[in-house]
Each structure stands twice: as C-alpha cells, then as structure tokens.
Motif scaffolding. Structure first.
Motif, PDB file in Angstrom:
ATOM      1  N   UNK A 185      -6.757  -0.761  -6.437  1.00 10.48           N
ATOM      2  CA  UNK A 185      -5.499  -1.174  -5.828  1.00 10.48           C
ATOM      3  C   UNK A 185      -4.326  -0.552  -6.591  1.00 10.48           C
ATOM      4  N   UNK A 186      -3.539   0.235  -5.885  1.00  9.42           N
ATOM      5  CA  UNK A 186      -2.415   0.923  -6.519  1.00  9.42           C
ATOM      6  C   UNK A 186      -2.683   2.397  -6.743  1.00  9.42           C
ATOM      7  N   UNK A 187      -3.938   2.818  -6.495  1.00  8.91           N
ATOM      8  CA  UNK A 187      -4.295   4.231  -6.642  1.00  8.91           C
ATOM      9  C   UNK A 187      -4.661   4.765  -5.267  1.00  8.91           C
ATOM     10  N   UNK A 188      -3.881   5.686  -4.754  1.00  2.99           N
ATOM     11  CA  UNK A 188      -4.189   6.294  -3.470  1.00  2.99           C
ATOM     12  C   UNK A 188      -4.932   7.594  -3.639  1.00  2.99           C
ATOM     13  N   UNK A 189      -5.028   8.341  -2.541  1.00  7.34           N
ATOM     14  CA  UNK A 189      -5.752   9.599  -2.561  1.00  7.34           C
ATOM     15  C   UNK A 189      -5.165  10.621  -3.509  1.00  7.34           C
ATOM     16  N   UNK A 190      -3.818  10.664  -3.578  1.00  8.32           N
ATOM     17  CA  UNK A 190      -3.157  11.649  -4.441  1.00  8.32           C
ATOM     18  C   UNK A 190      -3.457  11.372  -5.911  1.00  8.32           C
ATOM     19  N   UNK A 191      -3.330  10.113  -6.326  1.00  6.08           N
ATOM     20  CA  UNK A 191      -3.609   9.771  -7.727  1.00  6.08           C
ATOM     21  C   UNK A 191      -5.089   9.970  -8.058  1.00  6.08           C
ATOM     22  N   UNK A 192      -5.965   9.659  -7.109  1.00  6.82           N
ATOM     23  CA  UNK A 192      -7.399   9.839  -7.352  1.00  6.82           C
ATOM     24  C   UNK A 192      -7.710  11.304  -7.641  1.00  6.82           C
ATOM     25  N   UNK A 193      -7.111  12.209  -6.876  1.00 11.02           N
ATOM     26  CA  UNK A 193      -7.335  13.640  -7.094  1.00 11.02           C
ATOM     27  C   UNK A 193      -6.794  14.087  -8.447  1.00 11.02           C
ATOM     28  N   UNK A 194      -5.623  13.604  -8.827  1.00 11.71           N
ATOM     29  CA  UNK A 194      -5.035  13.981 -10.112  1.00 11.71           C
ATOM     30  C   UNK A 194      -5.871  13.475 -11.286  1.00 11.71           C
ATOM     31  N   UNK A 195      -6.407  12.258 -11.147  1.00  7.45           N
ATOM     32  CA  UNK A 195      -7.230  11.698 -12.227  1.00  7.45           C
ATOM     33  C   UNK A 195      -8.484  12.537 -12.426  1.00  7.45           C
ATOM     34  N   UNK A 196      -9.108  12.936 -11.332  1.00 10.79           N
ATOM     35  CA  UNK A 196     -10.325  13.755 -11.432  1.00 10.79           C
ATOM     36  C   UNK A 196     -10.040  15.103 -12.089  1.00 10.79           C
ATOM     37  N   UNK A 197      -8.930  15.744 -11.705  1.00 11.96           N
ATOM     38  CA  UNK A 197      -8.584  17.045 -12.280  1.00 11.96           C
ATOM     39  C   UNK A 197      -8.278  16.919 -13.771  1.00 11.96           C
ATOM     40  N   UNK A 198      -7.600  15.871 -14.161  1.00 13.59           N
ATOM     41  CA  UNK A 198      -7.260  15.696 -15.576  1.00 13.59           C
ATOM     42  C   UNK A 198      -8.510  15.376 -16.387  1.00 13.59           C
ATOM     43  N   UNK A 199      -9.411  14.585 -15.810  1.00 12.77           N
ATOM     44  CA  UNK A 199     -10.672  14.266 -16.500  1.00 12.77           C
ATOM     45  C   UNK A 199     -11.495  15.525 -16.740  1.00 12.77           C
ATOM     46  N   UNK A 200     -11.516  16.423 -15.761  1.00 14.34           N
ATOM     47  CA  UNK A 200     -12.242  17.676 -15.897  1.00 14.34           C
ATOM     48  C   UNK A 200     -11.626  18.551 -16.979  1.00 14.34           C
ATOM     49  N   UNK A 201     -10.285  18.585 -16.998  1.00 17.00           N
ATOM     50  CA  UNK A 201      -9.601  19.410 -17.991  1.00 17.00           C
ATOM     51  C   UNK A 201      -9.828  18.888 -19.404  1.00 17.00           C
ATOM     52  N   UNK A 202      -9.830  17.565 -19.552  1.00 21.76           N
ATOM     53  CA  UNK A 202     -10.063  16.974 -20.870  1.00 21.76           C
ATOM     54  C   UNK A 202     -11.493  17.183 -21.345  1.00 21.76           C
ATOM     55  N   UNK A 203     -12.410  17.010 -20.390  1.00 23.27           N
ATOM     56  CA  UNK A 203     -13.824  16.950 -20.772  1.00 23.27           C
ATOM     57  C   UNK A 203     -14.306  15.527 -20.821  1.00 23.27           C
ATOM     58  N   UNK A 204     -13.563  14.599 -20.183  1.00 21.12           N
ATOM     59  CA  UNK A 204     -13.901  13.178 -20.169  1.00 21.12           C
ATOM     60  C   UNK A 204     -12.823  12.370 -20.878  1.00 21.12           C
ATOM     61  N   UNK A 205     -12.666  11.107 -20.467  1.00 20.57           N
ATOM     62  CA  UNK A 205     -11.670  10.231 -21.093  1.00 20.57           C
ATOM     63  C   UNK A 205     -12.256   9.616 -22.356  1.00 20.57           C
ATOM     64  N   UNK A 206     -11.463   9.652 -23.429  1.00 18.03           N
ATOM     65  CA  UNK A 206     -11.889   9.057 -24.709  1.00 18.03           C
ATOM     66  C   UNK A 206     -11.399   7.624 -24.815  1.00 18.03           C
TER      67      UNK A 206
END
Length: 299
Positions: A185-206
């Motif tokens: 709740x509070x996360x739409x399609x746009x935020x979901x896509x951004x979270x996935x891209x950032x997670x990939x760039x990081x290599x996973x959330x610490x």
C-alpha cells in the motif's frame, strides 16, 4: 470704349448707350436668381410642427398581429369550453375545445409528442402559440399528473456494504518481483520498477533504510510502507577491489567516476588492499562512503 466702337464699327453715341443698356439687362437677368437665394428671408417653423410630428402613428397597433395572434385567428375555432386538463396528455380536439385554433392545438401536441413536457402549470406560457390572455384563462384549469416511478421504492435503497480493511501484505524487498512490490500500500507500478532497478544496481539490499535512496521515495513515503516490508538475508553481489576494473565498480551507486579511478590508481601504485583500513588511505574516499560500499566489496 465708345470712341473705339465709333472708329471701327461706326457706332453713334445713342447706339452705344443702347448697347450698354441691353448688356445691363442681360447681366441682371443672369444674377437675379442667385441674389434671390442669397437674400431670401428665413422661414420660421410652425410652432406646432413638433406636436404634429409626434401625432404621426408609425404603426397601427390595432392592425398589428404577431405570429402567435395570426395562428390563433387562423382556421375554425370551436366554441370555448373551459375544463380541468393535463397539457401533457391533452389531444388536439381537447385543445380546440379550450378555444385554440387547429394550428395552435397541432403545435402543442407536436411539442409533447417529440418529448416536450410540462412540469408545472406555469410552463404553459412557454408555448408561443398561446397569447397571454389565453394563458391567463387556462392557467387555473391546468392539472399536471405526477407519474409514479415504475420501480419499487425498496429497490432504490442504497445497499451499504461493510467496509473491509485490506490486510497489509508483508513483502520481502530482496526477493519480491514487480507484481509483489505493487501489493504494498503506497507503492504503485512506478515505484515498484524503481525499487527493482536499484536493487539490481546495488546487488541486493543490506538494510531497509536503503529504500530511501530510491528516486522519489523519501522519508515520508518510507514511514508509510516500512511496516509492510521485510528483508531476507540473501547473498549480496560483491566485487573484489583487488581485481576489479572500472566497469565492475561503476554500477555501485555510492561511487563516483573520480572515486573509482582513485581506487584503481592507488592499487596500481601501492599494491593490493588488505582491508577497509587501506581504503581510508585513498584521500578522495571518506569514512561514510567506505561504510556504504563495505557490504558490496571483498579483498
């Protein structure tokens, strides 16, 4: 001039005087009309002229009939008989019984047949074919029937359903896909896509707070969604700083191009890094940057 005429044409004195007289007469005849116009006395207007003009009747009101009156007087009018009536259902014959002409009656019936409706008695005056005098006569006899709805009253009642609060979904931000992140709740399609891209760039959330580094996801949004997320201990993607090239390090969001170049150049000049303490020797790196990259590097 007389001497000249006498010398060349043989004019005597008496003949010369006669010529002068004749020319004078012709001259006077020529200019008299102009003198008359110039010296003609001004004629005073009749003091009663304005009153006479005001009495002129530009239009004979007694013979003036607008369209409505011409229709009312056209055709054969039946004897007037006043009775209670509903203008929405009255027939042509009924209108004629009320004293209207056939054309008037036909005009009103055409109006109702095409969907026109009288909602209150005063609506009758909107019919231009009915004169004000006729409207005044008919108004007391207008009785409009209100049609009852064909639907049962109980069917119109609003069926209020109890509000069911949506159960909050706990989503693992290290393993969730786009559809699962969209359930937060509070996360739409746009935020979901951004979270996935950032997670990939990081290599996973610490840690969870790294979500606030996602573009547009500020601290307010984080406070809204933090109770709906979890984070599993997955193996983070790490890079060995002693063998890494520029392209290996550039995907890390915490390092700038200058800092990556400084890490590689220091390694070339001083040999491999033995631990985090050696990274602190690179002047362009501060302790905050070293702490952020520590989970994603190895030696």
């Amino acid at each position: 001039m007389r001497i000249w005429l006498n010398k060349y044409f043989g004019f005597t004195k008496s003949e010369f005087n006669g010529l002068i007289f004749l020319l004078s007469i012709l001259f006077l005849l020529k200019i008299i009309p102009y003198l008359y116009v110039y010296f003609k006395p001004v004629t005073q207007n009749d003091p009663n002229l304005l009153a006479q003009i005001q009495k002129i009747e530009l239009t004979d009101d007694r013979n003036f009939y607008p369209v409505r009156d011409r229709i009312e007087h056209a055709g054969t009018i039946k004897a007037e008989k006043l009775f209670n009536f509903d203008p929405n259902t009255l027939t042509i014959e009924g209108w004629q019984s009320l004293g209207l002409s056939p054309k008037q009656a036909q005009s009103i019936v055409n109006y109702t047949q095409k969907g026109g409706k009288f909602y209150k008695p005063e609506d009758l005056q909107k019919m231009y074919t009915i004169s004000p005098e006729r409207y005044a006569k008919l108004l007391p006899f207008v009785q409009i029937k209100t049609s009852a709805s064909s639907y049962p009253q109980n069917n119109l009642a609003y069926d209020k359903k109890p509000y069911l609060k949506k159960t909050l979904q706990i989503v693992d931000i290290n393993t969730a896909d786009s559809a699962q992140l969209d359930e937060i709740k509070g996360v739409g399609g746009a935020f979901a896509t951004r979270i996935l891209k950032y997670r990939e760039r990081l290599g996973g959330f610490h840690h969870k707070e790294q979500l606030m580094e996602v573009y547009g996801l500020d601290s307010t949004k984080y406070q809204e969604i933090k109770d709906q997320i979890s984070m599993s201990s997955v193996a983070l993607k790490v890079v060995n700083v002693n063998t890494a090239v520029f392209d290996d390090l550039k995907r890390n969001p915490y390092l700038s191009y200058k800092q990556i170049n400084a890490i590689i150049q220091y390694r070339k000049q001083h040999g491999n890094y033995s631990g985090l303490s050696d990274l602190s020797k690179v002047l362009i790196l501060n302790q905050g940057i070293i702490n952020k990259i520590a989970p994603y590097i190895s030696f």
